[in-house]
Design a protein around this motif. Structure first.
Motif, PDB file in Angstrom:
ATOM      1  N   GLU A 295       0.814  -1.209   0.000  1.00  0.00           N
ATOM      2  CA  GLU A 295       0.000   0.000   0.000  1.00  0.00           C
ATOM      3  C   GLU A 295       0.852   1.265   0.000  1.00  0.00           C
ATOM      4  OE1 GLU A 295      -2.241  -0.385   3.539  1.00  0.00           O
ATOM      5  OE2 GLU A 295      -3.218  -2.259   2.943  1.00  0.00           O
ATOM      6  N   GLU A 296       2.030   1.224   0.641  1.00  0.00           N
ATOM      7  CA  GLU A 296       2.775   2.448   0.929  1.00  0.00           C
ATOM      8  C   GLU A 296       4.032   2.643   0.092  1.00  0.00           C
ATOM      9  OE1 GLU A 296       1.567   2.183   5.686  1.00  0.00           O
ATOM     10  OE2 GLU A 296       3.646   1.946   5.036  1.00  0.00           O
ATOM     11  N   LEU A 297       4.646   1.563  -0.391  1.00  0.00           N
ATOM     12  CA  LEU A 297       5.938   1.673  -1.049  1.00  0.00           C
ATOM     13  C   LEU A 297       5.820   2.488  -2.329  1.00  0.00           C
ATOM     14  CD1 LEU A 297       8.864   0.784  -0.763  1.00  0.00           C
ATOM     15  CD2 LEU A 297       8.331  -1.235  -2.104  1.00  0.00           C
ATOM     16  N   GLU A 298       6.632   3.551  -2.431  1.00  0.00           N
ATOM     17  CA  GLU A 298       6.551   4.478  -3.550  1.00  0.00           C
ATOM     18  C   GLU A 298       7.938   4.729  -4.115  1.00  0.00           C
ATOM     19  OE1 GLU A 298       5.055   9.063  -4.343  1.00  0.00           O
ATOM     20  OE2 GLU A 298       3.954   7.796  -2.931  1.00  0.00           O
ATOM     21  N   LEU A 299       8.036   4.700  -5.459  1.00  0.00           N
ATOM     22  CA  LEU A 299       9.293   4.952  -6.158  1.00  0.00           C
ATOM     23  C   LEU A 299       9.027   5.930  -7.287  1.00  0.00           C
ATOM     24  CD1 LEU A 299      10.515   1.261  -6.321  1.00  0.00           C
ATOM     25  CD2 LEU A 299      11.682   3.083  -5.080  1.00  0.00           C
ATOM     26  N   CYS A 300       9.584   7.131  -7.164  1.00  0.00           N
ATOM     27  CA  CYS A 300       9.415   8.169  -8.188  1.00  0.00           C
ATOM     28  C   CYS A 300       7.937   8.390  -8.531  1.00  0.00           C
ATOM     29  CB  CYS A 300      10.206   7.822  -9.447  1.00  0.00           C
ATOM     30  SG  CYS A 300      11.989   8.002  -9.240  1.00  0.00           S
ATOM     31  N   GLY A 301       7.118   8.479  -7.519  1.00  0.00           N
ATOM     32  CA  GLY A 301       5.703   8.751  -7.718  1.00  0.00           C
ATOM     33  C   GLY A 301       4.870   7.533  -8.065  1.00  0.00           C
ATOM     34  N   GLU A 302       5.497   6.365  -8.237  1.00  0.00           N
ATOM     35  CA  GLU A 302       4.764   5.145  -8.550  1.00  0.00           C
ATOM     36  C   GLU A 302       4.594   4.287  -7.301  1.00  0.00           C
ATOM     37  OE1 GLU A 302       6.505   2.841 -11.600  1.00  0.00           O
ATOM     38  OE2 GLU A 302       6.470   4.424 -13.113  1.00  0.00           O
ATOM     39  N   ALA A 349      11.788   0.246  -9.732  1.00  0.00           N
ATOM     40  CA  ALA A 349      13.026   0.749  -9.119  1.00  0.00           C
ATOM     41  C   ALA A 349      14.065   1.084 -10.180  1.00  0.00           C
ATOM     42  CB  ALA A 349      13.576  -0.282  -8.141  1.00  0.00           C
ATOM     43  N   GLN A 350      14.147   0.278 -11.231  1.00  0.00           N
ATOM     44  CA  GLN A 350      15.122   0.536 -12.288  1.00  0.00           C
ATOM     45  C   GLN A 350      14.801   1.796 -13.079  1.00  0.00           C
ATOM     46  OE1 GLN A 350      14.803  -3.267 -14.249  1.00  0.00           O
ATOM     47  NE2 GLN A 350      16.623  -4.077 -13.244  1.00  0.00           N
ATOM     48  N   ARG A 351      13.533   2.199 -13.080  1.00  0.00           N
ATOM     49  CA  ARG A 351      13.144   3.438 -13.763  1.00  0.00           C
ATOM     50  C   ARG A 351      13.303   4.660 -12.882  1.00  0.00           C
ATOM     51  NH1 ARG A 351       8.751   0.130 -15.216  1.00  0.00           N
ATOM     52  NH2 ARG A 351       7.363   1.291 -13.815  1.00  0.00           N
ATOM     53  N   CYS A 352      13.808   4.476 -11.681  1.00  0.00           N
ATOM     54  CA  CYS A 352      13.882   5.564 -10.705  1.00  0.00           C
ATOM     55  C   CYS A 352      15.306   5.687 -10.151  1.00  0.00           C
ATOM     56  CB  CYS A 352      12.891   5.289  -9.572  1.00  0.00           C
ATOM     57  SG  CYS A 352      12.771   6.589  -8.319  1.00  0.00           S
ATOM     58  N   PRO A 353      16.303   5.981 -11.004  1.00  0.00           N
ATOM     59  CA  PRO A 353      17.687   5.970 -10.517  1.00  0.00           C
ATOM     60  C   PRO A 353      18.022   7.074  -9.528  1.00  0.00           C
ATOM     61  CG  PRO A 353      17.585   6.815 -12.758  1.00  0.00           C
ATOM     62  CD  PRO A 353      16.212   6.308 -12.429  1.00  0.00           C
ATOM     63  N   ARG A 354      17.250   8.170  -9.537  1.00  0.00           N
ATOM     64  CA  ARG A 354      17.587   9.304  -8.666  1.00  0.00           C
ATOM     65  C   ARG A 354      16.705   9.419  -7.435  1.00  0.00           C
ATOM     66  NH1 ARG A 354      22.522   9.643 -10.020  1.00  0.00           N
ATOM     67  NH2 ARG A 354      22.841  10.065 -12.240  1.00  0.00           N
ATOM     68  N   SER A 360      19.267  11.694  -3.627  1.00  0.00           N
ATOM     69  CA  SER A 360      19.158  10.253  -3.353  1.00  0.00           C
ATOM     70  C   SER A 360      19.438   9.452  -4.618  1.00  0.00           C
ATOM     71  CB  SER A 360      17.779   9.906  -2.800  1.00  0.00           C
ATOM     72  OG  SER A 360      16.771  10.195  -3.757  1.00  0.00           O
ATOM     73  N   GLU A 361      19.894   8.222  -4.441  1.00  0.00           N
ATOM     74  CA  GLU A 361      20.180   7.325  -5.547  1.00  0.00           C
ATOM     75  C   GLU A 361      19.544   5.964  -5.279  1.00  0.00           C
ATOM     76  OE1 GLU A 361      24.329   7.060  -6.261  1.00  0.00           O
ATOM     77  OE2 GLU A 361      24.557   9.168  -6.838  1.00  0.00           O
ATOM     78  N   VAL A 362      18.954   5.361  -6.321  1.00  0.00           N
ATOM     79  CA  VAL A 362      18.278   4.068  -6.198  1.00  0.00           C
ATOM     80  C   VAL A 362      19.017   3.048  -7.054  1.00  0.00           C
ATOM     81  CG1 VAL A 362      16.122   2.787  -6.526  1.00  0.00           C
ATOM     82  CG2 VAL A 362      16.060   5.191  -5.804  1.00  0.00           C
ATOM     83  N   GLU A 363      19.270   1.887  -6.513  1.00  0.00           N
ATOM     84  CA  GLU A 363      19.887   0.806  -7.286  1.00  0.00           C
ATOM     85  C   GLU A 363      19.278  -0.526  -6.858  1.00  0.00           C
ATOM     86  OE1 GLU A 363      24.072   0.309  -6.395  1.00  0.00           O
ATOM     87  OE2 GLU A 363      23.795   1.303  -4.456  1.00  0.00           O
ATOM     88  N   VAL A 364      19.273  -1.492  -7.792  1.00  0.00           N
ATOM     89  CA  VAL A 364      18.769  -2.832  -7.526  1.00  0.00           C
ATOM     90  C   VAL A 364      19.956  -3.768  -7.397  1.00  0.00           C
ATOM     91  CG1 VAL A 364      17.342  -4.735  -8.350  1.00  0.00           C
ATOM     92  CG2 VAL A 364      16.644  -2.368  -8.789  1.00  0.00           C
TER      93      VAL A 364
END
Length: 432
Positions: A295-302, A349-354, A360-364
């Motif tokens: 319900e809560e997890l959000e990545l770059c607005g998604e 997550a891969q579409r949200c690198p920043r 902030s930085e996102v990596e898988v």
């Protein structure tokens, strides 16, 4: 020795084909435990077939217009009963991502696929024929400098023809002599009815490919990871990545299996009553039926899991002091739906690198040392830096999510993975 790359071997005449949505095949995913059962029941027959064909060469390369009549397989199945057409929307490109936004080839019948299996081409026997006398082919690939991620799905008239392909390739490698190019057979991945893992490396310099070929019924999935490989150091990591890709895609290959995608034991409709969702937490709050992270997890607005169709869920949360942790287990109707949910989260997550926060930085991060999941790490700048770690692990038809907000030290990933071992162990009963 001049540097070699897999891209030099491709046919430039590729045709792009746009697939139908993957949702059309989501419900066709086979359950992992039925794949194991199929491998056991077919193992003896496959071994006999390997002995029978190991000394023969592959037939001339080419596509069959229709499967020929043939002897029944074991269990009995006539040649015209094998499915040879590849379903529209087969998710061959799932998880495929070209570097720096470069385009992906395929999926399509004429798209670029794996680098040629030119095994011991200097031994006088000519190159190994792949895919040989096939019926249908689907390919997809992503490439970049010194990088190739390619997949091919090929169908054959029956399972014996598919088994013969693997047997011939294995035999060619066994007869390879010494040379500048080294072909090596590695331990089987254990996925599908049978599998063959190979590497092509060079005596001088880095390069080559890690191949994994997995058979289910009369179809073979070939995965090729091309890169700067070294047999003694980096190839094992390449084999892990190829095995993860194969295991993910083999689920949808149940349409080619003897038993098909239907039948077998039903998946559980609820999570185990004693699931230790809060194990390792100090006085956690448990939420039966709630999927907090979905319900809560959000990545770059998604919110990639906000609309998932889980049949049961359970969550636990601990917050306070310098750490915060939330865990959620989602139970799905079948393993393929859990696969899709995991893939959607990783893709987001891969579409949200920043990330959502400036700086902030996102990596898988892939699994390591046999750990089966993926980790999404968001690092926040500061003194000291901090990180949000989201571990995603599929166990049978269940998906375990663990979110931890703590320091960004080098041991944080391993330490937080260790915390969810009790939940992973308890979820294993869903495989039985």
């Amino acid at each position: 020795m001049p540097e070699q790359t897999p891209l030099d071997l491709f046919d430039p005449g590729a045709v792009e084909v746009t697939p139908l949505p993957a949702a059309e095949v989501r419900r066709r995913g086979d359950r992992r435990r039925r794949r194991r059962a199929a491998a056991v029941s077919l193992g003896a027959a496959a071994a006999v077939a390997v002995v029978a064909v190991a000394g023969t060469g592959l037939v001339d390369q080419g596509r069959r217009s229709a499967p020929p009549a043939g002897s029944p397989s074991s269990p009995p199945q006539s040649a015209d009963e094998w499915r040879t057409d590849i379903p529209s929307g087969f998710p061959l490109e799932r998880g495929l991502r070209a570097p720096e936004g470069d385009p992906i080839s395929g999926p399509g019948a004429r798209a670029r696929g794996i680098a040629p299996l030119d095994i011991c081409e200097d031994d006088g026997n000519g190159p190994a024929q792949w895919p040989g006398d096939y019926v249908e082919r689907l390919a997809a690939s992503a490439s970049g400098p010194e990088l190739l991620d390619a997949r091919e799905l090929v169908t054959f008239p029956d399972d014996r023809a598919a088994t013969a392909v693997l047997a011939t390739i294995r035999d060619r490698v066994a007869r390879c002599g010494d040379g500048d190019t080294r072909w090596t057979v590695h331990e089987s991945s254990g996925v599908g009815d049978e599998s063959l893992t190979l590497s092509r490396t060079f005596e001088l310099g880095l390069g080559g490919d890690v191949y994994q070929l997995t058979r289910v019924g009369n179809a073979i999935l070939a995965v090729d990871l091309g890169g700067e490989w070294d047999l003694g150091s980096t190839v094992p990591a390449g084999i892990e990545d190829a095995s993860a890709t194969s295991a993910d895609l083999v689920t949808a290959m149940c349409v080619f299996a003897v038993e098909g995608c239907d039948g077998g034991p039903e998946e559980p409709s609820e999570l185990p009553a004693g699931l230790p969702i809060g194990a390792g937490m100090s006085d956690p709050r448990v939420f039966p039926g709630r999927a907090l992270l979905a319900e809560e997890l959000e990545l770059c607005g998604e919110r990639p899991l906000s609309a998932v169709d889980a049949v049961d869920a359970r969550s636990a949360r601990l917050a306070g002091g310098e750490t915060s942790e939330t865990r959620t287990v989602l139970l799905f109707s079948e393993e393929s739906v859990a696969d899709d949910a995991q893939a959607a989260l990783v893709s987001s997550a891969q579409r949200c690198p920043r990330g959502d926060v400036p700086g902030s930085e996102v990596e898988v991060l892939p699994g390591t040392d046999g750990w089966p999941g993926r980790t999404i790490r968001t690092t926040y700048a500061g003194e000291p830096p901090t990180a949000m770690l989201v571990h995603v692990v599929r166990v049978g038809p269940a998906l375990l999510l663990s979110e931890s907000y703590a320091g960004a030290g080098p041991d944080a990933v391993t330490d937080t993975r260790d915390l969810i071992e009790p939940q992973l162990a308890a979820l294993e009963e869903l495989r039985d």
